[in-house]
Enzyme design. Structure first.
Site, PDB file in Angstrom:
ATOM      1  N   HIS A   1       0.969  -1.269  -0.377  1.00 26.58           N
ATOM      2  CA  HIS A   1       0.077  -0.164  -0.074  1.00 26.58           C
ATOM      3  C   HIS A   1       0.712   1.246  -0.027  1.00 26.58           C
ATOM      4  CE1 HIS A   1      -3.374   2.543   1.313  1.00 26.58           C
ATOM      5  NE2 HIS A   1      -2.505   3.271   2.163  1.00 26.58           N
ATOM      6  N   GLU A   2       1.835   1.613   1.090  1.00 27.05           N
ATOM      7  CA  GLU A   2       2.776   2.598   0.928  1.00 27.05           C
ATOM      8  C   GLU A   2       3.404   2.312  -0.461  1.00 27.05           C
ATOM      9  OE1 GLU A   2       2.018   4.625   2.953  1.00 27.05           O
ATOM     10  OE2 GLU A   2       0.989   3.314   4.702  1.00 27.05           O
TER      11      GLU A   2
ATOM     12  N   HIS B   1       1.906   4.337  -2.725  1.00 29.81           N
ATOM     13  CA  HIS B   1       1.491   5.872  -2.905  1.00 29.81           C
ATOM     14  C   HIS B   1       3.062   6.546  -3.412  1.00 29.81           C
ATOM     15  CE1 HIS B   1      -1.705   6.473  -0.481  1.00 29.81           C
ATOM     16  NE2 HIS B   1      -1.604   6.315   0.630  1.00 29.81           N
TER      17      HIS B   1
END
Length: 230
Positions: free
Chosen positions: A101-102, A105
C-alpha cells in the site's frame, strides 16, 4: 434546541455516532492486522514494497524501518517509504499488504496521479486551517464576533476538504497494492490475497470514519452558530 439540559444536543446526535463509527473502524483495522499477522508468506514487507516499485518502473525510492506500530507511511519530500518494525522484517500477509500500500503511494507520485497532486497542493492551506479554525471559533464566540466564527468554520471546512481528497488517494493505493501483489505473484494463495484485501479495506474505512467525524463536527458548528445569530 442546541442544548438540552446543559448537554450539547447537536454534539450528541451528530458527532458522538460518528466517533463511535470511527472507534469501530479502528478496532476493525487492528483486528484485521493482528489476524493476518499470523498468516505467513515468503516475503518480508520491505521485499514486497521493493518488488512493487521495481515492477512499476519506479526507481530511487528509499525504504526505511521506523519505530512504532502501524506507523507506516510514504514521505514524498525525501522519497522514502517508512515501514514500522512489525512490517519491515515481517513475513506475513498483513505486512506485505501494508508495505505494498505504501509502495502504491510512491507509484502515485511517480506516475503523477492527479488526486495526490491535488492533495499535495492543498496541504499548506489545510495546515493553516487546522491550526487556526478552533482558536478563531473560540475567540469569535467569546467576544461575539460573527466574522471570526465564519472564518473559523471556513478554515475547518478546508480540513474536511483535505480528508475528502484523501479518500480516492488511499483507495487507489490499496487497489494498486492488490493488483501488484496478484499480477506479480507476490502472493499466489487466494486466501492470502483475500487477507490483504481485508487488511487494506479495514484501513481505508478509518479514513472514511475520520471524514464522517469532521463532517458531523462542521455541521454541528454551522447549526450552532446559525441559531446563535437568530
Amino acid at each position: 434546541m442546541p442544548y438540552f439540559y446543559g448537554i450539547d444536543y447537536y454534539y450528541l446526535v451528530l458527532v458522538v455516532p460518528a466517533i463511535l463509527i470511527s472507534l469501530i473502524a479502528q478496532i476493525m483495522v487492528t483486528t484485521a492486522f493482528n489476524k493476518y499477522s499470523k498468516v505467513n508468506c515468503s516475503l518480508t514487507g520491505a521485499e514486497a514494497a521493493r518488488r512493487v516499485l521495481e515492477k512499476s518502473g519506479v526507481r530511487n525510492v528509499n525504504i526505511e524501518r521506523v519505530a512504532g506500530n502501524l506507523t507506516d507511511h510514504y514521505d514524498p519530500k525525501s522519497n522514502t517509504i517508512r515501514l514500522s518494525e512489525n512490517v519491515y522484517d515481517s513475513t506475513t500477509v498483513a505486512a506485505v499488504g501494508v508495505a505494498c500500500h505504501e509502495a502504491g503511494h510512491a507509484v502515485q507520485y511517480a506516475k503523477q496521479y492527479i488526486p495526490i497532486k491535488i492533495r499535495a497542493a492543498v496541504i499548506p492551506i489545510t495546515q493553516i486551517g487546522s491550526k487556526l479554525s478552533w482558536p478563531l471559533l473560540f475567540i469569535g464566540l467569546l467576544f461575539n464576533v460573527s466574522v471570526l466564527v465564519d472564518i473559523g468554520i471556513v478554515f475547518f471546512g478546508l480540513v474536511v476538504l483535505f480528508q475528502l481528497i484523501t479518500l480516492p488517494v488511499e483507495f487507489n493505493a490499496s487497489t494498486r497494492a492488490v493488483s501488484a501483489i496478484r499480477d506479480n505473484y507476490l502472493l499466489t494463495n487466494d486466501k492470502q490475497i483475500s487477507g490483504v484485501k481485508r487488511v487494506l479495506t479495514a484501513a481505508a474505512m478509518t479514513y472514511v470514519a475520520a471524514l464522517m467525524v469532521s463532517l458531523a463536527q462542521m455541521l454541528r458548528l454551522i447549526l450552532l452558530f446559525s441559531k446563535r445569530r437568530r
